[in-house]
Design a protein around this motif. Structure first.
Motif: not given
Length: 232
Positions: A158-163
């Motif tokens: 659902l999202c990236s680790q960076i976000d």
């Protein structure tokens, strides 16, 4: 998105120097006042500006310029761009594919439990949900609360680790770190250390009592001055 002329004054300088267009035609095309164009032609304005050829930049065609030179009433039109630049997307909740939308409540529960510092806006940006849904999951009033399982939104895609790291970092700014709180609990303030009086231990109380008893017995055994004179 309306197409705009690049570097209007530099384009006006080039048109004044290289064409026979009227001041009004150049002014309207370059979004300037006719008096500004006249000042450019007289050398009173834009003296340090180098003219920019609108034909090279693809904003005008040679045919359009020739047509306007022949007809003073003709208004110059920008040439259609060869490359279409996509419009910037408006900021809003992240789009979530239909196949993954059923996982959003589990991701929200994971974020609420593992990152309580995150506000509803941050959670909404990460997983693409509404504040109402987040509130329901926080208060355990969601229709499927009994079956929800906390799941990492990064693992769910659902999202990236960076976000996620960026949102956590933003939310954690100005908040004391866990190690700092632990250090504060271990260290006493100056006022606390100054007013601190350790409680006497039981063996210390006994030793003091023994000392006082010994002193009292010594006083009773010492002869008085009058008694010593009578013996002598």
């Amino acid at each position: 998105m309306a197409q705009q002329l690049l570097m209007p004054k530099a384009t006006a300088v080039w048109l004044v120097d290289n064409t026979s267009l009227s001041f009004e035609q150049i002014a309207e095309f370059c979004t300037l006042h006719p008096l500004e164009v006249k000042a450019i032609a007289d050398g009173e304005a834009a003296q340090g500006i180098k003219g920019m050829d609108p034909i090279i930049t693809g904003q005008l065609t040679r045919e359009e310029i020739v047509r306007a030179e022949k007809d003073p009433r003709h208004k110059l039109k920008l040439a259609p761009p060869k490359v279409r630049v996509p419009e910037a997307k408006r900021k809003g909740p992240r789009y979530t594919p239909v196949s993954k939308r059923q996982d959003r409540p589990n991701a929200i529960l994971w974020l609420v439990r593992n990152h309580p510092e995150l506000k509803d806006n941050a959670i909404s940006r990460l997983v693409g949900t509404t504040k109402h849904t987040i509130e329901q999951i926080r208060e355990r009033t969601h229709w499927n609360s009994a079956n929800l399982q906390p799941m990492d939104p990064v693992t769910l895609g659902l999202c990236s680790q960076i976000d996620l790291d960026l949102e956590v970092e933003k939310a954690s700014r100005g908040m004391p770190r866990p190690e700092e709180l632990a250090e504060e609990e271990r260290l006493l303030s100056a006022a606390q250390t100054q007013n601190y009086r350790p409680a006497p231990r039981e063996d210390e109380e006994l030793d003091a009592a023994a000392v006082f008893a010994k002193l009292s017995s010594m006083r009773r055994t010492e002869p008085e001055e009058g008694e010593e004179d009578e013996i002598v």
